[in-house]
Design a protein around this motif. Structure first.
Motif, mmCIF file in Angstrom:
data_model
loop_
_atom_site.group_PDB
_atom_site.id
_atom_site.type_symbol
_atom_site.label_atom_id
_atom_site.label_comp_id
_atom_site.label_asym_id
_atom_site.label_seq_id
_atom_site.Cartn_x
_atom_site.Cartn_y
_atom_site.Cartn_z
ATOM 1 N N ASP A 138 26.307 24.720 16.759
ATOM 2 C CA ASP A 138 26.504 24.803 18.213
ATOM 3 C C ASP A 138 26.267 23.473 18.905
ATOM 4 O O ASP A 138 26.382 23.400 20.144
ATOM 5 N N GLU A 139 25.907 22.444 18.160
ATOM 6 C CA GLU A 139 25.657 21.133 18.754
ATOM 7 C C GLU A 139 26.987 20.428 19.005
ATOM 8 O O GLU A 139 27.720 20.096 18.066
ATOM 9 N N VAL A 140 27.318 20.187 20.274
ATOM 10 C CA VAL A 140 28.572 19.536 20.647
ATOM 11 C C VAL A 140 28.271 18.453 21.677
ATOM 12 O O VAL A 140 27.269 18.517 22.409
ATOM 13 N N GLY A 157 27.105 15.479 21.626
ATOM 14 C CA GLY A 157 25.832 14.782 21.553
ATOM 15 C C GLY A 157 24.626 15.626 21.882
ATOM 16 O O GLY A 157 23.511 15.092 21.994
ATOM 17 N N LEU A 158 24.820 16.933 22.036
ATOM 18 C CA LEU A 158 23.696 17.825 22.333
ATOM 19 C C LEU A 158 23.022 18.239 21.027
ATOM 20 O O LEU A 158 23.683 18.693 20.096
ATOM 21 N N HIS A 159 21.697 18.088 20.966
ATOM 22 C CA HIS A 159 20.951 18.420 19.761
ATOM 23 C C HIS A 159 19.922 19.504 20.069
ATOM 24 O O HIS A 159 19.270 19.484 21.121
ATOM 25 N N PHE A 160 19.801 20.440 19.143
ATOM 26 C CA PHE A 160 18.846 21.536 19.292
ATOM 27 C C PHE A 160 17.685 21.391 18.322
ATOM 28 O O PHE A 160 17.204 22.369 17.758
ATOM 29 N N SER A 161 17.224 20.166 18.107
ATOM 30 C CA SER A 161 16.107 19.948 17.199
ATOM 31 C C SER A 161 15.322 18.731 17.654
ATOM 32 O O SER A 161 15.878 17.813 18.275
ATOM 33 N N LYS A 162 14.040 18.734 17.333
ATOM 34 C CA LYS A 162 13.148 17.619 17.613
ATOM 35 C C LYS A 162 12.360 17.310 16.344
ATOM 36 O O LYS A 162 11.889 18.235 15.656
ATOM 37 N N GLU A 163 12.234 16.026 16.040
ATOM 38 C CA GLU A 163 11.431 15.597 14.883
ATOM 39 C C GLU A 163 10.278 14.743 15.388
ATOM 40 O O GLU A 163 10.481 13.765 16.108
ATOM 41 N N LEU A 164 9.060 15.133 14.996
ATOM 42 C CA LEU A 164 7.859 14.441 15.432
ATOM 43 C C LEU A 164 7.065 13.997 14.218
ATOM 44 O O LEU A 164 6.984 14.723 13.212
ATOM 45 N N GLU A 165 6.487 12.808 14.297
ATOM 46 C CA GLU A 165 5.616 12.302 13.241
ATOM 47 C C GLU A 165 4.173 12.621 13.614
ATOM 48 O O GLU A 165 3.646 12.102 14.589
ATOM 49 N N LEU A 166 3.543 13.482 12.841
ATOM 50 C CA LEU A 166 2.187 13.917 13.136
ATOM 51 C C LEU A 166 1.129 13.076 12.435
ATOM 52 O O LEU A 166 0.045 12.871 12.975
ATOM 53 N N ARG A 186 0.834 -1.203 0.000
ATOM 54 C CA ARG A 186 0.000 0.000 0.000
ATOM 55 C C ARG A 186 0.869 1.252 0.000
ATOM 56 O O ARG A 186 2.068 1.188 0.289
ATOM 57 N N VAL A 187 0.218 2.361 -0.314
ATOM 58 C CA VAL A 187 0.892 3.665 -0.318
ATOM 59 C C VAL A 187 0.463 4.423 0.933
ATOM 60 O O VAL A 187 -0.730 4.564 1.209
ATOM 61 N N PHE A 188 1.453 4.893 1.697
ATOM 62 C CA PHE A 188 1.195 5.612 2.929
ATOM 63 C C PHE A 188 1.676 7.057 2.794
ATOM 64 O O PHE A 188 2.612 7.349 2.031
ATOM 65 N N ALA A 189 1.024 7.926 3.544
ATOM 66 C CA ALA A 189 1.427 9.337 3.613
ATOM 67 C C ALA A 189 1.914 9.622 5.021
ATOM 68 O O ALA A 189 1.227 9.314 6.009
ATOM 69 N N ARG A 190 3.064 10.219 5.125
ATOM 70 C CA ARG A 190 3.682 10.537 6.415
ATOM 71 C C ARG A 190 4.026 12.018 6.453
ATOM 72 O O ARG A 190 4.704 12.528 5.569
ATOM 73 N N VAL A 191 3.565 12.702 7.483
ATOM 74 C CA VAL A 191 3.880 14.116 7.686
ATOM 75 C C VAL A 191 4.707 14.237 8.957
ATOM 76 O O VAL A 191 4.243 13.850 10.046
ATOM 77 N N ALA A 192 5.917 14.728 8.822
ATOM 78 C CA ALA A 192 6.820 14.914 9.958
ATOM 79 C C ALA A 192 7.149 16.385 10.097
ATOM 80 O O ALA A 192 7.288 17.110 9.095
ATOM 81 N N VAL A 193 7.277 16.848 11.328
ATOM 82 C CA VAL A 193 7.638 18.236 11.605
ATOM 83 C C VAL A 193 8.980 18.240 12.328
ATOM 84 O O VAL A 193 9.210 17.471 13.263
ATOM 85 N N THR A 194 9.874 19.093 11.866
ATOM 86 C CA THR A 194 11.178 19.280 12.499
ATOM 87 C C THR A 194 11.187 20.640 13.197
ATOM 88 O O THR A 194 10.995 21.680 12.545
ATOM 89 N N TYR A 195 11.390 20.608 14.492
ATOM 90 C CA TYR A 195 11.384 21.821 15.305
ATOM 91 C C TYR A 195 12.832 22.091 15.705
ATOM 92 O O TYR A 195 13.358 21.500 16.643
ATOM 93 N N ARG A 196 13.500 22.972 14.967
ATOM 94 C CA ARG A 196 14.902 23.315 15.266
ATOM 95 C C ARG A 196 14.928 24.647 15.988
ATOM 96 O O ARG A 196 14.519 25.673 15.441
ATOM 97 N N TYR A 197 15.419 24.632 17.232
ATOM 98 C CA TYR A 197 15.447 25.821 18.065
ATOM 99 C C TYR A 197 16.869 26.272 18.412
ATOM 100 O O TYR A 197 17.061 27.121 19.288
ATOM 101 N N GLY A 198 17.862 25.700 17.744
ATOM 102 C CA GLY A 198 19.254 26.102 17.936
ATOM 103 C C GLY A 198 20.062 25.813 16.698
ATOM 104 O O GLY A 198 19.685 24.985 15.860
ATOM 105 N N ARG A 199 21.190 26.488 16.565
ATOM 106 C CA ARG A 199 22.019 26.316 15.372
ATOM 107 C C ARG A 199 22.731 24.971 15.393
ATOM 108 O O ARG A 199 23.168 24.497 16.448
ATOM 109 N N GLU A 200 22.854 24.382 14.225
ATOM 110 C CA GLU A 200 23.482 23.062 14.117
ATOM 111 C C GLU A 200 24.954 23.124 14.474
ATOM 112 O O GLU A 200 25.512 22.180 15.051
#
Length: 437
Positions: A123-125, A127-136, A107-121
């Motif tokens: 500056d990530e040191v 293992g610290l990440h300034f982004s969250k990805e959620l599947e809505l 089957r064919v599926f549709a996936r919508v994901a949102v990336t919430y980046r609240y800091g510069r890439e």
């Protein structure tokens, strides 16, 4: 004129009329030199051609097309905006084309994901990440997606593409955040800050399977908010005053706006009235449009001035004097490029990107409960009374949004979409603004 020449002119005229009548008889209802003729054009029964009573316009419908790397899945989207009308959200619809032999029960599926980046890439040191990805959203769209109420564009696409085409309709949850991008302040930033949406169509046995790039199609989409013209008739106003130590009297300032809702590109006219019953003197005045941004992930608040105007006209305002003045400000994104923290609709590198719209919520709900990045605007007026007396400041909030295209009255002429203009999505830069022309 001599009789000989007069007779010659009559004979030439009769020959010309006869030849013209022969042409008209051979080509009935045709146009000759811009005039419509019929077989009885020289008779008494001739009637002028009737004019059309309806003017018909033919417009092409623009759709975005993208094909998977293996060429087995092709998607057509009529729009790439999830439109939030506060009370409900309009879906993104289109058509997906996949061969039955390639599906083989899948089957064919549709996936919508949102990336919430609240800091510069950068500056990530450690293992610290300034982004969250959620599947809505993750739902089946073909071949058994249930009853889909097709639009006119979907019907014509399916008729054109054949039996392997399926209509799709994808919607977001009600509390999904709006798309907002924060300017990183430099061109070296690799990932844009803010809320970014991605729509992916893929072929799999189960929706829990991870989409594979080989048989999937991805689109950059947005969630935007519109406001209907005339939705609010309120005229905002505020009154502030200031007293001075060891000095009698007060300095009064009243700021008013003619309306509460403004559209992008529309000038904002703020009227201020100064009543100086103090012993101090107003040296100059300054009006600003301030953009307020709240990053809910880190509970961070900051403000940026997006338009300003300073004036000494009418100054100094001496004790006992009054003044009424109007400032006209036009906040636009073009004069705020490469400024860290400026919130924009769409991506930072877009030439046609505009300032982020105000975050709207339904009646009875608090805007502070919204998710993502909350944007608001206010007009700030300052009266400068000198280094010792300080400033008198007044803030007046308003809303800056896009008008709802559905609320614009349709022209009196009928419109017929007789053609489909296909835009290859791969030719567009990812993240390009998708605002209506």
């Amino acid at each position: 004129m001599t009789p000989l020449l007069h007779g010659l002119n009559i004979s030439l005229a009769s020959v010309w009329l006869k030849s013209l009548q022969n042409v008209a008889m051979k080509q009935p209802a045709s146009t000759l030199l811009g005039i419509s003729f019929s077989p009885t054009v020289f008779g008494t029964s001739h009637t002028p051609p009737s004019l059309p009573t309806t003017i018909l316009m033919v417009n092409a419908v623009k759709v975005f097309k993208k094909t998977s790397p293996n060429g087995k899945v092709t998607a057509y989207l009529s729009r790439r905006d999830f439109v939030d009308h506060v009370s409900h959200t309009s879906p993104v619809d289109g058509v997906v084309v996949v061969d039955h032999d390639y599906l083989r029960g899948r089957r064919v599926f549709a996936r919508v994901a949102v990336t919430y980046r609240y800091g510069r890439e950068e500056d990530e040191v450690m293992g610290l990440h300034f982004s969250k990805e959620l599947e809505l959203v993750n739902t089946e769209v073909a071949p058994h997606a249930g009853d889909v109420q097709m639009t006119d564009a979907q019907e014509r696409l399916i008729k054109k593409l054949g039996a392997n085409a399926y209509p799709i309709s994808v919607n977001l949850p009600e509390n999904a955040p709006c798309s907002v991008s924060l300017d990183g302040g430099s061109e070296g930033s690799t990932q844009p800050l803010g809320v970014i949406y991605d729509l992916r169509l893929y072929v799999a046995d189960r929706k829990e399977e991870r989409p594979h790039k080989r048989n999937s199609v991805g689109f950059a989409v947005r969630k935007v908010q519109y406001a209907c013209p005339g939705s609010s008739n309120r005229q905002p106003q505020t009154l502030v005053s200031k007293g001075f130590t060891l000095s009698p009297g007060r300095l009064n300032l009243e700021v008013t706006l003619p309306q509460d809702v403004y559209f992008h590109g529309q000038p904002i006219e703020a009227t201020l009235s100064v009543n100086n019953v103090s012993k101090k003197t107003v040296k100059n005045m300054k009006a600003e449009v301030v953009q307020h941004v709240e990053v809910t992930m880190t509970n961070t608040h900051f403000s940026r001035v997006v338009a300003s105007l300073e004036s000494r006209e009418g100054c100094p305002i001496t004790p006992g004097c009054n003044l009424t003045k109007t400032f006209s400000l036009n906040p636009v994104a073009s004069v705020n490029k490469r400024r860290f923290g400026i919130a924009l609709d769409g991506q930072v590198k877009d030439q046609d990107a505009n300032l982020a719209s105000s975050t709207l919520v339904a009646e009875g709900k608090n805007v502070n409960d919204a998710l993502g990045i909350i944007v608001s605007y206010s007009v700030r007026v300052k009266l400068n009374c000198g280094a010792i007396a300080g400033d008198l400041t007044a803030d007046l909030p308003f809303k800056l949004v896009h008008p709802d295209p559905a609320s614009v009255k349709a022209p009196l002429r009928k419109t017929q979409s007789a053609d489909i203009e296909v835009e290859e999505f791969t030719n567009l830069r990812r993240g390009q603004s998708i605002a209506e022309d």
